[in-house]
Scaffold this active site. Sequence first.
Site, mmCIF file in Angstrom:
data_model
loop_
_atom_site.group_PDB
_atom_site.id
_atom_site.type_symbol
_atom_site.label_atom_id
_atom_site.label_comp_id
_atom_site.label_asym_id
_atom_site.label_seq_id
_atom_site.Cartn_x
_atom_site.Cartn_y
_atom_site.Cartn_z
ATOM 1 N N GLU A 179 0.916 -1.143 -0.086
ATOM 2 C CA GLU A 179 0.001 0.097 0.013
ATOM 3 C C GLU A 179 0.857 1.305 0.041
ATOM 4 O O GLU A 179 0.383 2.521 -0.765
ATOM 5 C CB GLU A 179 -0.897 -0.079 1.118
ATOM 6 C CG GLU A 179 -2.042 -1.059 1.222
ATOM 7 C CD GLU A 179 -1.434 -2.533 1.297
ATOM 8 O OE1 GLU A 179 -2.630 -3.229 0.829
ATOM 9 O OE2 GLU A 179 -0.678 -2.621 1.838
ATOM 10 N N GLY A 214 -8.596 -1.398 6.383
ATOM 11 C CA GLY A 214 -7.478 -1.814 7.196
ATOM 12 C C GLY A 214 -6.171 -1.601 6.675
ATOM 13 O O GLY A 214 -4.908 -1.761 7.330
ATOM 14 N N HIS A 216 -10.131 -6.076 8.010
ATOM 15 C CA HIS A 216 -10.515 -6.074 6.863
ATOM 16 C C HIS A 216 -11.833 -4.972 7.112
ATOM 17 O O HIS A 216 -12.540 -5.010 6.336
ATOM 18 C CB HIS A 216 -10.923 -7.449 6.296
ATOM 19 C CG HIS A 216 -9.952 -8.049 5.633
ATOM 20 N ND1 HIS A 216 -8.905 -8.508 6.342
ATOM 21 C CD2 HIS A 216 -9.631 -8.468 4.576
ATOM 22 C CE1 HIS A 216 -8.196 -9.286 5.745
ATOM 23 N NE2 HIS A 216 -8.531 -9.140 4.521
#
Length: 344
Positions: free
Chosen positions: A78, A103, A147
């Site tokens: 990410e 998350g 999640h």
Amino acid sequence: MSESVIEKQAGAAYPAPAVEELSMQKTINRALADALRADPKVLVLGEDVGQLGGVFRVTADLQAEFGADRVFDTPLAESGILGMSVGLAMAGYHPIPEVQFDGFAYPAVNQIIAQIGRMNYRSRGKLPMPITLRVPSFGGLRAPEMHTESLEALFAHVPGLKVVSPANPHQAYHLMRLAATMPDPVMFLEPKPRYWQKEAVDLAEPGMLDGARIAREGKHVTLVAYGAMVARCLQVAELAAEDGIQVEVVDLRWIKPLDIATLAGSVAKTKRAIVVHEAPLTAGMGGEIAAQLTQACFDLLKAPVERVTGFDVPYPSGDLEDEYVPNVDRILFGIQRVLEYRRG
């Protein structure tokens, strides 16, 4: 903001008037396709957004239509996805990255705060950050840990970021079209449990897209919510109406900047307000909204601004999620508390 301004920003006219029954998943997909058609500088990137079409298939078929140079998969990193987006924005592109789950945004917080949020300020306006970060957000799926999160207060606290969360398919289409033309970074929080809910969508007529909207008129109490909690509050309003309580529901939409004028206008009518969100109570958006409403409507309020929120614990996974997310009963009890409140 008027439709003509939005069309001018997008660089292409909206499609011919057409009302369709569509899911939020489908309307965001269509909005991304329209943004890609309207502006060759728009790019879609992220983990599995290409051939697979994303975990929730929101980007399905986009790579097939626009090619792998405009809709492309990235490594599972990410911080790399957002770092790449910063470089693309500096080069004149409008990247629309996806973080698979809310998350998963934590590893990219440095890029979001120290680069995306600050670059325009740091460069004295020479390097704007036209990045629209798509973040599937909130609960409702009973997903595993990390999640399911509710990170809006974290993002809203960062100077330079705009934060928006659509509540229904119509809002999702038009807010994404708008976000994909803005020169500022926009955190686009997509309520996961609403992805598959179908509603009538007017693709040609966006209506007003800036600020909050009145989702339901009422006169006894104002419920303020955003994302998935708007539908929950509308459900509560239906039940309260059976007892003669007319609940006004305000869909905040833009979590940042806050549209206090619309909220204060509603509270001036009802004299009572409740903020509903899934994030923990402490330092959540409810606290900021309550403070600003109290400042704007102090002489009008008949009760303190109530908050019905998640708890001050990590967002739970599995069946425990049902105990954490504000449910109908908790919101109804909140309404009862503000209606029964008496000074002294």
